[in-house]
Design an enzyme around this catalytic site. Structure first.
Site, PDB file in Angstrom:
ATOM      1  N   PHE A 157       0.023  10.061  -7.545  1.00 57.00           N
ATOM      2  CA  PHE A 157       0.015   8.629  -7.260  1.00 57.00           C
ATOM      3  C   PHE A 157      -0.791   7.877  -8.308  1.00 57.00           C
ATOM      4  CE2 PHE A 157       0.046  10.509  -2.816  1.00 57.00           C
ATOM      5  CZ  PHE A 157       1.406  10.698  -2.869  1.00 57.00           C
ATOM      6  N   GLY A 180       0.836  -1.212   0.000  1.00 55.50           N
ATOM      7  CA  GLY A 180       0.000   0.000   0.000  1.00 55.50           C
ATOM      8  C   GLY A 180       0.863   1.251   0.000  1.00 55.50           C
ATOM      9  N   TRP A 194       2.330   1.656  -3.392  1.00 57.18           N
ATOM     10  CA  TRP A 194       1.292   2.120  -4.324  1.00 57.18           C
ATOM     11  C   TRP A 194       1.285   3.649  -4.392  1.00 57.18           C
ATOM     12  CZ3 TRP A 194      -2.929   5.299  -3.441  1.00 57.18           C
ATOM     13  CH2 TRP A 194      -3.877   5.359  -4.464  1.00 57.18           C
ATOM     14  N   HIS A 195       1.583   4.286  -3.251  1.00 56.62           N
ATOM     15  CA  HIS A 195       1.528   5.744  -3.212  1.00 56.62           C
ATOM     16  C   HIS A 195       2.623   6.400  -4.045  1.00 56.62           C
ATOM     17  CE1 HIS A 195      -1.259   5.135   0.110  1.00 56.62           C
ATOM     18  NE2 HIS A 195      -1.646   6.378  -0.097  1.00 56.62           N
ATOM     19  N   GLY A 196       3.732   5.767  -4.166  1.00 55.50           N
ATOM     20  CA  GLY A 196       4.788   6.403  -4.954  1.00 55.50           C
ATOM     21  C   GLY A 196       6.017   5.526  -5.055  1.00 55.50           C
TER      22      GLY A 196
END
Lengths: 477, 328
Positions: free
Chosen positions: A477, A322, A325-327
């Site tokens: 993102f 997770g 996933w953001h960056g």
């Protein structure tokens, strides 16, 4: 075309007017919104449209294939794998290729093995992380037999690309959206009023709070040299407010514009900073991502069904992914790991301590305060540009020094206006927390008072808002 | 107006309430826009150039001396007490000589015959500014100078069609903006200015840091290696500025702003100063009512006087302001 721009305002007014002028013809409504969504997306870069179209075609085909070979588990699994590989492959290439190549190069360099620059000049398509997860949810749900097949390509393409949620969510599931798309939308005055209020409130949070605080946060994080401890705290707390108002503001505008077009989007935030533990926080922060990760990753890994040790591993793996996933940067991985650790520790501790609600008021307040500091610390990991940045913020420093606080006039005015706006947001969220399930806390007021409150919000946005071209944080993102 | 509310009320009641709300909202928004548009002067409030434009728009009596500058001398006079006979129109390098020319022209149109002297302080490097700042041009220039004669000057005098097109686009866009969005400075600007003054008061009398930050050191090293050059903007608009002053019988005083000692030394050695002096010396000699003050009357002792290598820290800014007062 960002939501807080005049371009979007005029675009939306035109789309809204034409859309409702079409009447109750669902095919026409969906086709028109599909076209508008591609125009909206292509406004960033027309090449992005090809990518989203490819993803749409593949997942649409996989959905049909699963229907056709419903009694052949092998083929169905193959189609699921095809969808997962194509979608995650595209996400991995566009978002993570350079990151992993660069990380590998640095690793090789650190052990004395030189390497050339293999990074590519890749442009990250806006919103790819969001629509990839959205379309993946369709094929996974189809594979599990949870939703029926969508045979209409226009409706399916519309689901993947609907512009209010296209670039930064909320991540709307097919099971929630496709039934809405199947029926003609009726113009309802209540929906219009609700949509306007939500969109206006979101714009207030974005323009008055988030974008006014941004110059201060940016200046402190970009500064070199030593930072006084009060300056570090100010920057971290300001970012804590900024990211909430930025992202929840975006979501409110998205949900509001969707409502103005007759659609309902799920909530994405529910006063997350009032949470006193990480489990509650993640049930209130970016809810559509949390539930996506829970349903498609955590549960697929085994969830809590395989014993305590495996549960902790699953939690950590889910949050690490997770975070990533953001960056494509190590600080996001670190942030994900930190959140996983908080969740794991809380899970372990929860079994022995008293429940949050049963505890005395003072203890609950203390828990909230301590957990809020932990959340803020997490945002330091999230906002930092590098691990060196994090180390700089954690280094010993002067308790009274304002070193590093080079406030320009604009940043200073922004700090005051953003601070005042934060108080309004706090009051708004406190009122919502007392009345769960409500969209806005002013809904019980009479129509003139509601309108007056909205005129004040409007004035706040236009006179106190910052419109210096700050994009929404979550767009990256 | 939530779904929970909707379900608790009679549908027609909820619909009627929504209609009343939307009607009241439309009336409210249109009313405040009409009041703001009619009564509040335009002040976008994004930055100092917006403030200067707004000041010019509402000025009635213009003092005899006008002060123009780049960011090194921006509001340098505020810290030492702005004399009553000076109008401070200092701003930044992004707008270049062209922006300063436009500011002065607007002022002279608004209040002709009142200005006697224009003092323009600039760093030698500002003469290379060519209206090409990727980060700031849009906010500081493209969306500020939107008059037809300004767009025309950029297109024909300077020959920059891409810039004039962007300005024209911004002009058209401004026509469809709600009036309130062009008046944010009414609130934002006084806040920023009061905080600036408060910060200045707090810092007054504090020790001067001799330390040069890594960022400042990098900047100093970069600038020390530069050679003097002027931009097309300067070559076009510095003569235009002098002509404008001459046409109004105004004396134009050009002043060299301070640079860090290390840069000063490097420029002596690499011929920068020599080329700069030749350029401005010839410019001064070729025009009757132009005075050039060089070298800079304030010479800081240490690079640490420049917090980022280019801009003065507060105490040195005060010293530069006092030196300028002597000229003004």
């Amino acid at each position: 075309m960002v939501f807080n721009s005049l371009h979007f305002l005029w675009f939306f007014v035109a789309v809204w007017g034409l859309y409702w002028a079409l009447g109750r013809q669902v095919r026409l409504q969906n086709f028109f919104l599909l076209l508008a969504s591609y125009v909206f997306y292509g406004y960033w870069d027309w090449r992005f449209c090809g990518l989203i179209l490819a993803s749409t075609v593949i997942d649409y085909g996989c959905g049909l294939g699963m229907e056709r070979w419903g009694s052949e588990p092998g083929r169905r699994k193959g189609l699921l794998l095809l969808s997962v590989c194509v979608n995650l492959g595209a996400l991995g290439f566009f978002k993570y290729f350079n990151f992993f190549v660069e990380s590998a190069r640095e690793l090789l360099h650190s052990v004395g093995l030189g390497g050339g620059d293999w990074t590519l000049g890749i442009i990250l398509p806006v919103g790819i992380s969001f629509y990839t997860f959205q379309t993946l949810s369709y094929t996974i749900d189809r594979y599990r037999g949870d939703i029926p097949v969508e045979r209409n390509f226009i409706d399916f393409a519309f689901f993947v690309s609907f512009f209010p949620q296209l670039v930064a969510g909320p991540i709307v599931r097919a099971r929630d959206f496709l039934p809405q798309a199947a029926h003609p939308r009726e113009f309802r005055w209540e929906k219009q009023a609700e949509g306007l209020q939500l969109a206006l409130w979101g714009l207030f949070k974005k323009a008055v709070v988030a974008d006014n605080l941004a110059p201060l946060v940016d200046a402190v994080f970009a500064s070199e040299g030593e930072l006084g401890i009060p300056v570090r705290l100010l920057a971290i707390y300001a970012f804590t407010v900024q990211i909430y108002c930025d992202f929840s503001g975006y979501t409110d505008i998205a949900r509001g514009t969707a409502a103005l077009l007759g659609f309902h989007f799920p909530r994405n935030f529910s006063q997350p900073y009032f949470a006193a533990d990480p489990s509650t926080f993640w049930r209130r922060w970016h809810m559509t991502l949390s539930t996506w990760l829970r349903d498609y990753l955590y549960i697929s890994l085994g969830g809590n069904r395989k014993g305590p040790g495996r549960t902790y591993i699953n939690l950590m793996a889910t949050m690490l992914l997770g975070g990533l996933w953001h960056g494509a940067a190590w600080n996001f991985v670190l942030w994900g790991g930190y959140q996983g650790l908080l969740l794991a520790v809380h899970r372990w501790w929860r079994g022995e301590g008293p429940g949050t609600d049963a505890a005395p008021w003072g203890l609950r307040a203390l828990r909230w305060f301590v957990f809020f500091q932990l959340v803020c610390f997490g945002w330091l990991l999230f906002r930092a540009q590098s691990l060196g940045d994090i180390a700089r913020f954690l280094a010993p420093g002067s308790l009274l020094s304002a070193q590093g606080l080079a406030l320009s006039e604009q940043a200073a005015a922004g700090l005051i206006l953003g601070g005042l706006g934060t108080l309004v947001v706090l009051l708004w969220d406190l009122a919502l927390a007392r009345r769960p399930g409500r969209e806005v806390p002013i809904d019980r007021l009479g129509a003139p008072l509601q309108a007056m409150a909205c005129v004040l919000l409007y004035l706040g946005v236009s006179l106190c808002g910052s419109f210096l071209g700050n994009e929404f944080i979550y767009f990256q993102f | 107006m939530s779904s929970s509310t909707s379900s608790s009320e009679h549908p027609s009641g909820a619909e009627a309430k929504a209609k009343r709300f939307l009607l009241c909202l439309a009336v409210g928004v249109l009313s405040v826009e009409a009041v703001i548009g009619g009564w509040v002067p335009v002040q976008k409030g994004r930055h100092e150039v917006d403030r200067r434009v707004a000041e010019i728009e509402r000025i009635a009596q213009v003092p005899p001396t006008v002060f123009l500058s780049d960011s090194i001398s921006y509001e340098v006079l505020m810290g030492v007490g702005l004399p009553e006979d000076v109008l401070d129109l200092s701003s930044n390098q992004t707008i270049g000589v062209a922006g300063n020319y436009f500011l002065l022209r607007r002022l002279l149109e608004r209040a002709p015959g009142q200005v006697e002297r224009v003092v323009y302080a600039f760093s030698p490097l500002s003469l290379s500014a060519n209206l090409d700042s990727k980060n700031y041009l849009k906010a500081y220039f493209e969306t500020v100078f939107l008059r037809a004669d300004e767009i025309d000057d950029i297109e024909h005098r300077l020959g920059r069609k891409e810039l004039s097109r962007a300005m024209e686009k911004a002009r058209l866009r401004a026509l469809v903006e709600p009036p309130s969005s062009n008046r944010a400075g009414v609130i934002r600007d006084p806040l920023g200015v009061s905080l600036r003054d408060w910060k200045r008061t707090l810092r007054r009398g504090g020790p001067v840091s001799e330390a040069v930050t890594p960022l400042a050191q990098t900047k100093i090293s970069e600038q020390a290696g530069l050679r003097f050059r002027t931009s097309a903007v300067t070559d076009t608009f510095l003569p235009a500025l002098a002509d404008l002053c001459a046409a109004h019988g105004i004396e134009l005083v050009l002043v060299t702003a301070p640079v860090a000692p290390s840069i000063d030394q490097a420029w002596r050695e690499n011929g920068f100063w020599e080329e700069y002096e030749t350029y401005l010396g010839e410019f001064e000699a070729g025009r009757g009512a132009v005075t050039w003050i060089h070298p800079c009357p304030f010479r800081p002792d240490a690079d640490g006087s420049f917090y980022d290598g280019v801009h003065l820290e507060e105490l040195s800014k005060g010293a530069w302001g006092r030196a300028l007062l002597e000229i003004l």
